[in-house]
Design a protein around this motif. Structure first.
Motif, PDB file in Angstrom:
ATOM      1  N   HIS C 145      -1.677  15.033  -4.451  1.00 32.88           N
ATOM      2  CA  HIS C 145      -0.237  15.029  -4.262  1.00 32.88           C
ATOM      3  C   HIS C 145       0.457  13.684  -4.391  1.00 32.88           C
ATOM      4  O   HIS C 145      -0.103  12.748  -4.920  1.00 32.88           O
ATOM      5  N   GLU C 146       1.660  13.681  -3.830  1.00 34.94           N
ATOM      6  CA  GLU C 146       2.432  12.443  -3.755  1.00 34.94           C
ATOM      7  C   GLU C 146       1.583  11.323  -3.176  1.00 34.94           C
ATOM      8  O   GLU C 146       0.634  11.585  -2.445  1.00 34.94           O
ATOM      9  N   LEU C 147       2.009  10.102  -3.428  1.00 30.51           N
ATOM     10  CA  LEU C 147       1.316   8.943  -2.886  1.00 30.51           C
ATOM     11  C   LEU C 147       0.915   9.207  -1.439  1.00 30.51           C
ATOM     12  O   LEU C 147       1.755   9.432  -0.580  1.00 30.51           O
ATOM     13  N   TYR C 148      -0.347   9.203  -1.165  1.00 27.69           N
ATOM     14  CA  TYR C 148      -0.809   9.350   0.216  1.00 27.69           C
ATOM     15  C   TYR C 148      -2.029   8.448   0.382  1.00 27.69           C
ATOM     16  O   TYR C 148      -1.967   7.442   1.081  1.00 27.69           O
ATOM     17  N   ALA C 149      -3.113   8.811  -0.337  1.00 28.67           N
ATOM     18  CA  ALA C 149      -4.280   7.944  -0.308  1.00 28.67           C
ATOM     19  C   ALA C 149      -3.927   6.553  -0.825  1.00 28.67           C
ATOM     20  O   ALA C 149      -4.422   5.540  -0.330  1.00 28.67           O
ATOM     21  N   SER C 150      -3.027   6.492  -1.809  1.00 31.80           N
ATOM     22  CA  SER C 150      -2.635   5.189  -2.365  1.00 31.80           C
ATOM     23  C   SER C 150      -1.940   4.325  -1.325  1.00 31.80           C
ATOM     24  O   SER C 150      -2.070   3.100  -1.330  1.00 31.80           O
ATOM     25  N   VAL C 151      -1.181   4.968  -0.435  1.00 31.63           N
ATOM     26  CA  VAL C 151      -0.534   4.215   0.641  1.00 31.63           C
ATOM     27  C   VAL C 151      -1.610   3.565   1.511  1.00 31.63           C
ATOM     28  O   VAL C 151      -1.509   2.395   1.893  1.00 31.63           O
ATOM     29  N   SER C 152      -2.648   4.347   1.785  1.00 29.75           N
ATOM     30  CA  SER C 152      -3.749   3.825   2.585  1.00 29.75           C
ATOM     31  C   SER C 152      -4.397   2.625   1.889  1.00 29.75           C
ATOM     32  O   SER C 152      -4.709   1.611   2.527  1.00 29.75           O
ATOM     33  N   LEU C 153      -4.566   2.716   0.577  1.00 24.97           N
ATOM     34  CA  LEU C 153      -5.154   1.614  -0.187  1.00 24.97           C
ATOM     35  C   LEU C 153      -4.296   0.354  -0.100  1.00 24.97           C
ATOM     36  O   LEU C 153      -4.792  -0.746   0.179  1.00 24.97           O
ATOM     37  N   VAL C 154      -2.987   0.504  -0.320  1.00 28.61           N
ATOM     38  CA  VAL C 154      -2.085  -0.648  -0.269  1.00 28.61           C
ATOM     39  C   VAL C 154      -2.071  -1.262   1.133  1.00 28.61           C
ATOM     40  O   VAL C 154      -2.137  -2.483   1.293  1.00 28.61           O
ATOM     41  N   VAL C 155      -2.003  -0.413   2.159  1.00 29.65           N
ATOM     42  CA  VAL C 155      -1.991  -0.914   3.534  1.00 29.65           C
ATOM     43  C   VAL C 155      -3.278  -1.684   3.828  1.00 29.65           C
ATOM     44  O   VAL C 155      -3.246  -2.767   4.430  1.00 29.65           O
ATOM     45  N   ALA C 156      -4.415  -1.141   3.388  1.00 32.79           N
ATOM     46  CA  ALA C 156      -5.690  -1.806   3.653  1.00 32.79           C
ATOM     47  C   ALA C 156      -5.726  -3.189   3.010  1.00 32.79           C
ATOM     48  O   ALA C 156      -6.134  -4.176   3.638  1.00 32.79           O
ATOM     49  N   ILE C 157      -5.305  -3.263   1.751  1.00 34.08           N
ATOM     50  CA  ILE C 157      -5.343  -4.553   1.054  1.00 34.08           C
ATOM     51  C   ILE C 157      -4.370  -5.537   1.692  1.00 34.08           C
ATOM     52  O   ILE C 157      -4.712  -6.702   1.960  1.00 34.08           O
ATOM     53  N   LEU C 158      -3.142  -5.072   1.989  1.00 36.31           N
ATOM     54  CA  LEU C 158      -2.157  -5.935   2.640  1.00 36.31           C
ATOM     55  C   LEU C 158      -2.691  -6.461   3.971  1.00 36.31           C
ATOM     56  O   LEU C 158      -2.597  -7.662   4.269  1.00 36.31           O
ATOM     57  N   TYR C 159      -3.259  -5.562   4.754  1.00 36.46           N
ATOM     58  CA  TYR C 159      -3.789  -5.936   6.066  1.00 36.46           C
ATOM     59  C   TYR C 159      -4.856  -7.018   5.938  1.00 36.46           C
ATOM     60  O   TYR C 159      -4.833  -8.031   6.644  1.00 36.46           O
ATOM     61  N   LEU C 160      -5.788  -6.814   5.005  1.00 39.48           N
ATOM     62  CA  LEU C 160      -6.864  -7.790   4.832  1.00 39.48           C
ATOM     63  C   LEU C 160      -6.329  -9.142   4.374  1.00 39.48           C
ATOM     64  O   LEU C 160      -6.791 -10.190   4.826  1.00 39.48           O
ATOM     65  N   LEU C 161      -5.339  -9.116   3.467  1.00 39.93           N
ATOM     66  CA  LEU C 161      -4.751 -10.366   2.994  1.00 39.93           C
ATOM     67  C   LEU C 161      -4.143 -11.143   4.157  1.00 39.93           C
ATOM     68  O   LEU C 161      -4.381 -12.344   4.311  1.00 39.93           O
ATOM     69  N   LEU C 162      -3.362 -10.447   4.992  1.00 44.71           N
ATOM     70  CA  LEU C 162      -2.692 -11.131   6.096  1.00 44.71           C
ATOM     71  C   LEU C 162      -3.695 -11.641   7.131  1.00 44.71           C
ATOM     72  O   LEU C 162      -3.568 -12.748   7.657  1.00 44.71           O
ATOM     73  N   VAL C 163      -4.721 -10.814   7.414  1.00 42.56           N
ATOM     74  CA  VAL C 163      -5.752 -11.267   8.348  1.00 42.56           C
ATOM     75  C   VAL C 163      -6.442 -12.502   7.784  1.00 42.56           C
ATOM     76  O   VAL C 163      -6.688 -13.485   8.494  1.00 42.56           O
TER      77      VAL C 163
END
Lengths: 205, 205, 205
Positions: C145-163
């Motif tokens: 469906h609509e972006l769902y798993a992709s949101v999880s992917l973006v959040v994970a990468i963003l989170y790791l970058l900031l950490v």
């Protein structure tokens, strides 16, 4: 004695798995795989969830041979199976109780919280059937029908209460099997089931 | 050399997963997920069943990138895939043998019983395809069709016999691949399959 | 604070599971089972894949009670659910981000490779929904469906970058939730999705 009952139980569950595989026109290899997972899948899921390695059947080759043989023999006996319906309903109920008790014991030994112990019992009791149905591409029957999983829940709670009260093992087992078999037979005879939840709205997710 | 073959094998399996995802109209993320699990799911199930932690691919990021890339590239190449049918049947058969041998080795190294070693080989060989089909909501094809899982069984037993006899690794691998590929090609060419079990009776459970 | 959000998240996921069970006419036990696995199944798969035993919920009986209660209460509230669609879309999105961040943290703590950390986040975020759909015999919606798993992917990468950049935890969480919720809301509002792969050729395997 629980071991003898266990061997009967995994045989009955393996045969149920073989019939489900037959409804999907699987080959003999598929029959063996589904028989194996129907019989030993519940315990496998329990062991993995509890981190109880090595997984039980990897240490008991006899269980593996028993379930695969039972599955393949079912192919030969298939034409007679419907005459044995009553017998198998009883064996299946015995299996449900035996699996539940064994599952509770494994979690108790590992020192898990009471609610996890109950869930380990239920998982051992019903997950073989859930895996069977998932691998045969149908909705898990044990989550829809007459009291089945609920029997496992009642047996698990009763068993823990009696163990906690220090009742002797023989009496505890006798009580668990009596209550479990009675509940299951009543459920089948009068089609007793939990309320069913039917929902047809399209909605979020 | 087994590593090179392994990389080819997971690429082929990932592509088979991507096509299955395409038949369900999944999006690119779904394609990547199914490709990954088709290629690495068999080894994952084996590692979990054997308690072999950490799971192999978590220590080999290269395997992750390879399978996801292969899945996504398949989307671009999809229109050409049917011309490559013959090639992929061969690659898939190579993968089946490689996975089986690798699975046996993992269980051997951990000291499991012979029957568990054979099952570890078969699990590695066929469970990726089973997970693929479960996640794509269809009955696992490897449990229904021409000799496939059976090839894995024969390869596993042959491999263990030769290892047990102390035959050199090169000859053992050569024998495993020769017999496995030959069996698989014969099975496809003349549609050889195990007997199928068809059962339509409603019954207990 | 992440704990409070987590409890809200597993409640929302459990309710989504209960509705899916209702579409398959499951009984109350089935509703509880599906609710439990929808809410806690993603974390369970993550813990098993990472070898992170004991599995988290076995140490937090509260999570078990919360999800089962939420599932059963959903049966009573079912008739009102469609009026709450908007609310649940938001709660579900919050859950997706919270699960992803928590999953990344678990893998980070265990010292896994970055790509495995991202996958642990996504697994926690989306696998509950995948298990729900597999147990309800339908193709996993989150892979279509609509972006769902992709949101999880973006959040994970963003989170790791900031950490990795040493940004304070509060700001990191704020950024993760802001970006994740925004992406998800935009995806729902304008039906944004990844390209879909449709393939209908019969082919090898």
């Amino acid at each position: 004695m629980l071991t003898s009952i266990y061997l009967i139980a995994i045989t009955a569950e393996a045969m149920s798995g073989a019939l489900a595989a037959g409804r999907r026109n699987m080959d003999l290899f598929g029959v063996a795989v589904i028989a194996f997972f129907t019989a030993l899948g519940g315990g496998t899921v329990r062991d993995i969830l509890l981190g109880n390695f090595p997984v039980t059947w990897t240490q008991h080759p006899r269980y593996i041979y028993t379930t695969i043989t039972a599955g393949l023999v079912t192919v030969l006996l298939a034409r007679f199976m419907r005459h044995l319906n009553q017998l198998f309903l009883v064996l299946d109920a015995i299996g449900l109780v035996a699996f539940t008790v064994i599952g509770c014991n494994v979690a108790l030994r590992l020192g898990y919280d009471t609610v996890v112990v109950v869930m380990a019992g239920i998982t051992t009791g019903i997950f073989g059937g859930i895996i069977r149905d998932i691998m045969c591409n149908r909705t898990p029957q044990v989550l829809c029908h007459e009291l089945y999983a609920s029997v496992s829940l009642v047996v698990a709670i009763l068993y823990l209460l009696l163990v906690h009260e220090g009742v002797s093992e023989n009496i505890t087992l006798l009580a668990a099997f009596s209550v479990g078999l009675l509940m299951r037979m009543v459920a089948i005879r009068w089609r007793v089931s939990l309320p069913v939840f039917s929902y047809s709205q399209a909605s979020w997710e």
